[in-house]
Design an enzyme around this catalytic site. Structure first.
Site, PDB file in Angstrom:
ATOM      1  N   HIS A   1       0.825  -1.217   0.000  1.00  0.00           N
ATOM      2  CA  HIS A   1       0.000   0.000   0.000  1.00  0.00           C
ATOM      3  C   HIS A   1       0.854   1.259   0.000  1.00  0.00           C
ATOM      4  CE1 HIS A   1      -3.610  -2.419   1.747  1.00  0.00           C
ATOM      5  NE2 HIS A   1      -3.456  -2.595   0.453  1.00  0.00           N
TER       6      HIS A   1
ATOM      7  N   CYS B   1       5.030  12.194  -7.920  1.00  0.00           N
ATOM      8  CA  CYS B   1       4.493  13.252  -8.780  1.00  0.00           C
ATOM      9  C   CYS B   1       3.192  12.781  -9.412  1.00  0.00           C
ATOM     10  CB  CYS B   1       5.513  13.569  -9.885  1.00  0.00           C
ATOM     11  SG  CYS B   1       4.852  14.699 -11.106  1.00  0.00           S
TER      12      CYS B   1
ATOM     13  N   ASN C   1      -3.343 -12.140  16.047  1.00  0.00           N
ATOM     14  CA  ASN C   1      -4.120 -10.904  16.069  1.00  0.00           C
ATOM     15  C   ASN C   1      -4.702 -10.673  17.460  1.00  0.00           C
ATOM     16  OD1 ASN C   1      -4.725  -8.878  13.999  1.00  0.00           O
ATOM     17  ND2 ASN C   1      -6.864  -9.231  14.625  1.00  0.00           N
TER      18      ASN C   1
HETATM   19  C1  BV8 Z   1      -8.347  -2.195  -5.202  1.00  0.00           C
HETATM   20  C2  BV8 Z   1      -2.862   3.106   2.437  1.00  0.00           C
HETATM   21  C3  BV8 Z   1      -8.773  -2.728  -7.467  1.00  0.00           C
HETATM   22  C4  BV8 Z   1      -3.357   4.468   2.718  1.00  0.00           C
HETATM   23  C5  BV8 Z   1      -4.771   1.586   2.509  1.00  0.00           C
HETATM   24  C6  BV8 Z   1     -16.425  -4.071  -1.512  1.00  0.00           C
HETATM   25  C7  BV8 Z   1     -16.062  -5.368  -1.184  1.00  0.00           C
HETATM   26  C8  BV8 Z   1     -14.737  -5.786  -1.298  1.00  0.00           C
HETATM   27  C9  BV8 Z   1     -13.748  -4.889  -1.713  1.00  0.00           C
HETATM   28  C10 BV8 Z   1     -14.115  -3.600  -2.021  1.00  0.00           C
HETATM   29  C11 BV8 Z   1     -15.443  -3.192  -1.910  1.00  0.00           C
HETATM   30  N1  BV8 Z   1     -15.472  -1.898  -2.259  1.00  0.00           N
HETATM   31  C12 BV8 Z   1     -14.231  -1.475  -2.590  1.00  0.00           C
HETATM   32  C13 BV8 Z   1     -13.392  -2.508  -2.460  1.00  0.00           C
HETATM   33  C14 BV8 Z   1     -11.956  -2.527  -2.732  1.00  0.00           C
HETATM   34  C15 BV8 Z   1     -11.228  -1.838  -1.591  1.00  0.00           C
HETATM   35  C16 BV8 Z   1     -11.609  -2.443  -0.276  1.00  0.00           C
HETATM   36  O1  BV8 Z   1     -11.174  -3.537   0.037  1.00  0.00           O
HETATM   37  N2  BV8 Z   1     -12.419  -1.701   0.497  1.00  0.00           N
HETATM   38  C17 BV8 Z   1     -12.800  -2.205   1.802  1.00  0.00           C
HETATM   39  C18 BV8 Z   1     -12.928  -1.041   2.780  1.00  0.00           C
HETATM   40  C19 BV8 Z   1     -14.124  -2.966   1.666  1.00  0.00           C
HETATM   41  N3  BV8 Z   1      -9.834  -2.054  -1.844  1.00  0.00           N
HETATM   42  C20 BV8 Z   1      -9.174  -1.181  -2.613  1.00  0.00           C
HETATM   43  O2  BV8 Z   1      -9.656  -0.180  -3.056  1.00  0.00           O
HETATM   44  C21 BV8 Z   1      -7.754  -1.577  -2.964  1.00  0.00           C
HETATM   45  N4  BV8 Z   1      -7.590  -1.482  -4.391  1.00  0.00           N
HETATM   46  O3  BV8 Z   1      -9.199  -2.963  -4.829  1.00  0.00           O
HETATM   47  O4  BV8 Z   1      -8.067  -1.939  -6.544  1.00  0.00           O
HETATM   48  C22 BV8 Z   1      -8.079  -4.036  -7.546  1.00  0.00           C
HETATM   49  C23 BV8 Z   1      -8.697  -5.180  -7.028  1.00  0.00           C
HETATM   50  C24 BV8 Z   1      -8.039  -6.397  -7.118  1.00  0.00           C
HETATM   51  C25 BV8 Z   1      -6.784  -6.464  -7.704  1.00  0.00           C
HETATM   52  C26 BV8 Z   1      -6.218  -5.292  -8.183  1.00  0.00           C
HETATM   53  C27 BV8 Z   1      -6.853  -4.083  -8.095  1.00  0.00           C
HETATM   54  C28 BV8 Z   1      -6.742  -0.629  -2.348  1.00  0.00           C
HETATM   55  C29 BV8 Z   1      -6.798  -0.731  -0.852  1.00  0.00           C
HETATM   56  C30 BV8 Z   1      -5.637   0.055  -0.249  1.00  0.00           C
HETATM   57  C31 BV8 Z   1      -6.172   1.226   0.537  1.00  0.00           C
HETATM   58  N5  BV8 Z   1      -5.074   1.847   1.264  1.00  0.00           N
HETATM   59  N6  BV8 Z   1      -3.716   2.137   3.112  1.00  0.00           N
HETATM   60  C32 BV8 Z   1      -3.257   4.787   4.175  1.00  0.00           C
HETATM   61  O5  BV8 Z   1      -2.654   4.017   4.933  1.00  0.00           O
HETATM   62  O6  BV8 Z   1      -3.791   5.843   4.544  1.00  0.00           O
HETATM   63  S1  BV8 Z   1      -5.701   0.479   3.361  1.00  0.00           S
HETATM   64  C33 BV8 Z   1      -5.481   0.695   5.051  1.00  0.00           C
HETATM   65  O7  BV8 Z   1      -6.451  -0.113   5.750  1.00  0.00           O
HETATM   66  C34 BV8 Z   1      -4.170   0.107   5.515  1.00  0.00           C
HETATM   67  O8  BV8 Z   1      -3.142   0.162   4.607  1.00  0.00           O
HETATM   68  C35 BV8 Z   1      -4.503  -1.326   5.777  1.00  0.00           C
HETATM   69  O9  BV8 Z   1      -4.104  -2.115   4.708  1.00  0.00           O
HETATM   70  C36 BV8 Z   1      -5.956  -1.388   5.680  1.00  0.00           C
HETATM   71  C37 BV8 Z   1      -6.516  -2.374   6.621  1.00  0.00           C
HETATM   72  O10 BV8 Z   1      -6.233  -2.005   7.873  1.00  0.00           O
HETATM   73  P1  BV8 Z   1      -5.475  -3.034   8.867  1.00  0.00           P
HETATM   74  O11 BV8 Z   1      -4.031  -2.970   8.572  1.00  0.00           O
HETATM   75  O12 BV8 Z   1      -6.100  -4.367   8.855  1.00  0.00           O
HETATM   76  O13 BV8 Z   1      -5.774  -2.245  10.178  1.00  0.00           O
HETATM   77  P2  BV8 Z   1      -7.159  -2.234  10.956  1.00  0.00           P
HETATM   78  O14 BV8 Z   1      -7.138  -1.039  11.847  1.00  0.00           O
HETATM   79  O15 BV8 Z   1      -8.297  -2.458  10.022  1.00  0.00           O
HETATM   80  O16 BV8 Z   1      -7.042  -3.531  11.857  1.00  0.00           O
HETATM   81  C38 BV8 Z   1      -6.022  -3.602  12.819  1.00  0.00           C
HETATM   82  C39 BV8 Z   1      -6.056  -5.031  13.333  1.00  0.00           C
HETATM   83  O17 BV8 Z   1      -4.980  -5.187  14.249  1.00  0.00           O
HETATM   84  C40 BV8 Z   1      -7.330  -5.349  14.076  1.00  0.00           C
HETATM   85  O18 BV8 Z   1      -7.783  -6.621  13.662  1.00  0.00           O
HETATM   86  C41 BV8 Z   1      -6.906  -5.393  15.547  1.00  0.00           C
HETATM   87  O19 BV8 Z   1      -7.576  -6.420  16.271  1.00  0.00           O
HETATM   88  C42 BV8 Z   1      -5.455  -5.759  15.435  1.00  0.00           C
HETATM   89  N7  BV8 Z   1      -4.627  -5.198  16.505  1.00  0.00           N
HETATM   90  C43 BV8 Z   1      -4.757  -3.989  17.130  1.00  0.00           C
HETATM   91  N8  BV8 Z   1      -3.761  -3.855  18.042  1.00  0.00           N
HETATM   92  C44 BV8 Z   1      -3.008  -4.993  17.966  1.00  0.00           C
HETATM   93  C45 BV8 Z   1      -3.552  -5.840  16.991  1.00  0.00           C
HETATM   94  N9  BV8 Z   1      -3.043  -7.038  16.694  1.00  0.00           N
HETATM   95  C46 BV8 Z   1      -1.948  -7.421  17.378  1.00  0.00           C
HETATM   96  N10 BV8 Z   1      -1.363  -6.660  18.319  1.00  0.00           N
HETATM   97  C47 BV8 Z   1      -1.860  -5.448  18.646  1.00  0.00           C
HETATM   98  N11 BV8 Z   1      -1.268  -4.713  19.593  1.00  0.00           N
HETATM   99 ZN    ZN Z   2       6.830  15.075 -12.260  1.00  0.00          ZN
END
Ligand code: BV8
Ligand code: ZN
Length: 248
Positions: free
Chosen positions: A123, A131, A214
């Site tokens: 990501h 750019c 997790n």
């Molecule tokens: C794409 C960068 C096309 C920016 C990020 C409907 C259904 C299915 C999919 C979709 C849909 N509608 C849209 C989509 C696609 C969409 C998507 O999945 N949306 C979701 C919301 C439904 N995906 C996209 O758009 C992706 N691109 O699909 O393009 C394509 C498709 C296929 C193949 C090619 C192309 C692009 C997604 C990337 C978005 N950018 N980040 C930024 O960081 O600001 S995503 C962002 O959230 C993070 O990068 C991270 O990846 C993501 C998920 O978050 P997590 O890392 O899991 O963190 P979260 O807070 O959710 O969870 C934390 C976990 O840790 C918890 O479980 C918790 O219990 C645990 N935890 C907490 N503390 C601890 C712990 N575990 C252990 N120890 C601890 N101490």
């Molecule tokens: Zn440029």
């Protein structure tokens, strides 16, 4: 943690002396370093709508808001340090070398600062700018402002991160290859965001051993052969220690 011993034993069995291990990390990996997760209490999405700050449309609508959202996260990164989980994965890479593939959804540099060398930032990376026109990627530890211009073509800069609706990196080669590994280990991810969230199912389809470390159940927990609950700062060092205990 009985289930941790069980999971580590299964991983040692599946790895043997030559097997490969792929690790996918998420925001939970950096939580104990003080980096806000996305969906937990006090998470990043509580203060901002995802559509406003993590989509290309949001950037077009209000570039200043988006740049400031990432500037604040980049500044915060300077005040935090890798935790024991990052350090344990760096030790694991030192022992397994090219048998370990580390894919992270995180855009921070905590894996690097803990000593991991080969990291697939699917990501993107918050400490780089890109750019909007010529796509030049530049190291950028400071704020990105509307006044900053691409040194190559003069156009506007954006954070080098993958927003929703954009194509993640390394999907063509490195990630499919990494999903061939004998073991797939997910750490600290809610399994909400695709295609990253689909990796466990992909690994399972290939008959690979799947393990989740997790704090809470994730949206993919039902897919994993082993789910170990607990904070990564505790579970990951314990897990790595058990895996390395038997590695020749
Ligand atoms: C794409 C960068 C096309 C920016 C990020 C409907 C259904 C299915 C999919 C979709 C849909 N509608 C849209 C989509 C696609 C969409 C998507 O999945 N949306 C979701 C919301 C439904 N995906 C996209 O758009 C992706 N691109 O699909 O393009 C394509 C498709 C296929 C193949 C090619 C192309 C692009 C997604 C990337 C978005 N950018 N980040 C930024 O960081 O600001 S995503 C962002 O959230 C993070 O990068 C991270 O990846 C993501 C998920 O978050 P997590 O890392 O899991 O963190 P979260 O807070 O959710 O969870 C934390 C976990 O840790 C918890 O479980 C918790 O219990 C645990 N935890 C907490 N503390 C601890 C712990 N575990 C252990 N120890 C601890 N101490
Ligand atoms: Zn440029």
């Amino acid at each position: 943690m009985q289930s941790l011993d069980e999971a580590a034993r299964a991983v040692r069995g599946a790895l043997g002396s030559r097997g490969r291990l792929t690790v996918l990390t998420g925001a939970g990996m950096s939580a104990e370093s003080g980096v806000a997760t996305f969906r937990g209490a006090g998470g990043l999405w509580e203060k901002h709508r995802l559509e406003d700050v993590a989509t290309p449309e949001g950037f077009l609508r209000d570039p200043r808001l988006v740049l400031e959202f990432y500037n604040a996260r980049r500044r915060q990164l300077r005040a935090v340090r890798p935790n024991a989980a990052h350090e344990a994965l760096a030790r694991l890479e030192g022992a397994l070398v090219e048998r370990l593939a580390l894919i992270t959804q995180n855009i921070d540099d905590l894996h690097e600062r803990a000593g991991s060398r080969r990291i697939l930032h699917m990501h993107g990376e918050i400490l780089k700018a890109r750019c909007v026109s010529c796509e030049a990627v530049l190291p950028w530890p400071g704020d990105i402002t509307l006044e900053d211009a691409c040194p190559a073509c003069g156009d506007r800069l954006r954070p080098h991160v993958v927003w929703f609706g954009e194509m993640p990196f390394h999907l063509e080669e490195e990630i499919p290859r990494a999903l061939e590994a004998e073991v797939f280990l997910a750490i600290g991810t809610s399994g909400t965001v695709y295609p990253a969230a689909g990796m466990a199912a992909e690994a399972r389809l290939r008959g690979r051993l799947t393990v989740e470390l997790n704090l809470d159940p994730s949206e993919q927990s039902h897919i994993f052969d082993h789910c170990v609950r607990g904070p990564a700062g505790t579970t990951v060092p314990a897990f790595v220690e058990r895996i390395l205990a038997e590695q020749p």
